[in-house]
Scaffold this active site. Structure first.
Site, PDB file in Angstrom:
ATOM      1  N   ASP A 287      22.753  92.655 -15.641  1.00 50.07           N
ATOM      2  CA  ASP A 287      24.353  92.917 -15.399  1.00 50.07           C
ATOM      3  C   ASP A 287      24.943  91.933 -14.780  1.00 50.07           C
ATOM      4  O   ASP A 287      24.472  90.850 -14.329  1.00 50.07           O
ATOM      5  CB  ASP A 287      24.543  94.132 -14.359  1.00 50.07           C
ATOM      6  CG  ASP A 287      25.815  94.230 -13.861  1.00 50.07           C
ATOM      7  OD1 ASP A 287      26.560  94.505 -14.786  1.00 50.07           O
ATOM      8  OD2 ASP A 287      26.240  94.205 -12.792  1.00 50.07           O
TER       9      ASP A 287
ATOM     10  N   ASP B 294      23.811  96.619 -10.188  1.00 45.90           N
ATOM     11  CA  ASP B 294      24.307  96.931  -8.881  1.00 45.90           C
ATOM     12  C   ASP B 294      25.297  98.037  -8.761  1.00 45.90           C
ATOM     13  O   ASP B 294      25.513  98.819  -7.635  1.00 45.90           O
ATOM     14  CB  ASP B 294      25.106  95.714  -8.128  1.00 45.90           C
ATOM     15  CG  ASP B 294      26.620  95.575  -9.229  1.00 45.90           C
ATOM     16  OD1 ASP B 294      26.492  95.500 -10.262  1.00 45.90           O
ATOM     17  OD2 ASP B 294      27.564  95.716  -8.258  1.00 45.90           O
TER      18      ASP B 294
ATOM     19  N   ASN C  32      27.374 102.045 -13.524  1.00 39.63           N
ATOM     20  CA  ASN C  32      27.256 102.074 -14.928  1.00 39.63           C
ATOM     21  C   ASN C  32      25.868 101.329 -15.273  1.00 39.63           C
ATOM     22  O   ASN C  32      25.527 100.942 -16.387  1.00 39.63           O
ATOM     23  CB  ASN C  32      28.212 101.216 -15.584  1.00 39.63           C
ATOM     24  CG  ASN C  32      28.451  99.907 -15.246  1.00 39.63           C
ATOM     25  OD1 ASN C  32      28.327  99.424 -14.206  1.00 39.63           O
ATOM     26  ND2 ASN C  32      29.233  99.074 -15.993  1.00 39.63           N
TER      27      ASN C  32
END
Length: 271
Positions: free
Chosen positions: A8, A220, A223
């Site tokens: 991410d 984190d 999503n």
């Protein structure tokens, strides 16, 4: 053995100042040199990823990037599409209807290049968010929104208190037709049904011949939940939400402490 690392961006690869810690760059390059596929996996659109990806300098490695929360998968050598999912005209009409009675809730769209908003002029909040991904938002109407196809995802932007009300009243209905997620305090996202970071990651992994056990994911936020659940090795950042930490197998340091580098060193490059 880890063969693919899905990372991410915001709150993970990037620190809270939206910078990539040097240790992360070094560790990611080492992973690529070891033959591990490195896949940026983010809700950002293409314009918000390329400047950061260039800093990683993969020196000829053809990597992949999963953008728009799983709606598009790109080859990073030329940013061509590997695969994608798109919103249809009837989807956009339904999304517009849902927010029609909510002043201050702005419906925006991302295609491969453009960031558009269903308004006559670009609101300040939308202009701010577009700036974070190094682009300018353009106003569109229902007749012009599909001038640039495919439309990958939609986002409702609003001040937190306004978006809280909208989500409470409309999320259940929208989730029947779309994959939805509250990705930030001022953003509620809607993707084609069934599309998440995990769905794109699963397809890409299968295309490359990798099993989930050979995939490592680092994230984190909410999503990232499906992506972390898919991966055989799931790592929560030290600054992750409690929900993310509860489903991840491991936890690393925070994004301000090069947690991505620590995770790669510990779980992907370990002997």
């Amino acid at each position: 053995m880890i063969k693919l690392i899905a990372i991410d961006m915001d709150g993970t690869l990037l620190d809270h100042n939206k910078k990539i810690p040097e240790d992360n760059i070094i560790a990611i390059r080492k992973a690529a040199e070891a033959g591990i596929k490195v896949v940026i996996c983010t809700g950002r659109m293409q314009s918000g990823v390329i400047p950061y990806f260039e800093q990683l300098d993969f020196a000829g490695h053809d990597e992949y990037a999963i953008l728009n929360n799983g709606c598009s998968v790109h080859h990073t050598s030329d940013w061509s599409l590997h695969s994608y999912s798109e919103l249809l005209r009837e989807d956009v009409a339904l999304l517009a209807k849902a927010s029609a009675d909510y002043p201050g809730v702005y419906l925006t769209f991302a295609d491969q290049i453009n960031y558009t908003v269903l308004e006559n002029v670009v609101p300040d909040l939308v202009a701010y968010d577009a700036g974070l991904v190094f682009t300018e938002a353009k106003p569109v109407n229902l007749g012009t929104v599909f001038d640039n196809r495919p439309i990958f995802q939609a986002m409702y932007l609003a001040e937190k208190s306004v978006l809280d009300i909208f989500q409470a009243e409309q999320a259940e209905l929208l989730s029947k037709t779309f994959s939805t997620v509250r990705s930030q305090s001022y953003i509620f996202e809607a993707m084609p049904k069934g599309v998440t970071k995990a769905s794109a990651l699963a397809k890409l992994s299968a295309d490359l011949g990798y099993s989930p056990e050979e995939v490592m994911a680092i994230g984190d936020a909410d999503n990232d939940l499906e992506m972390l659940a898919f991966a055989g090795v799931s790592v929560a950042m030290g600054n992750a939400t409690e929900t993310v930490k509860s489903i991840a197998k491991y936890e690393t340091s925070s994004c301000d402490e090069a947690g991505v580098a620590r995770a790669i060193e510990t779980y992907a490059l370990k002997k």
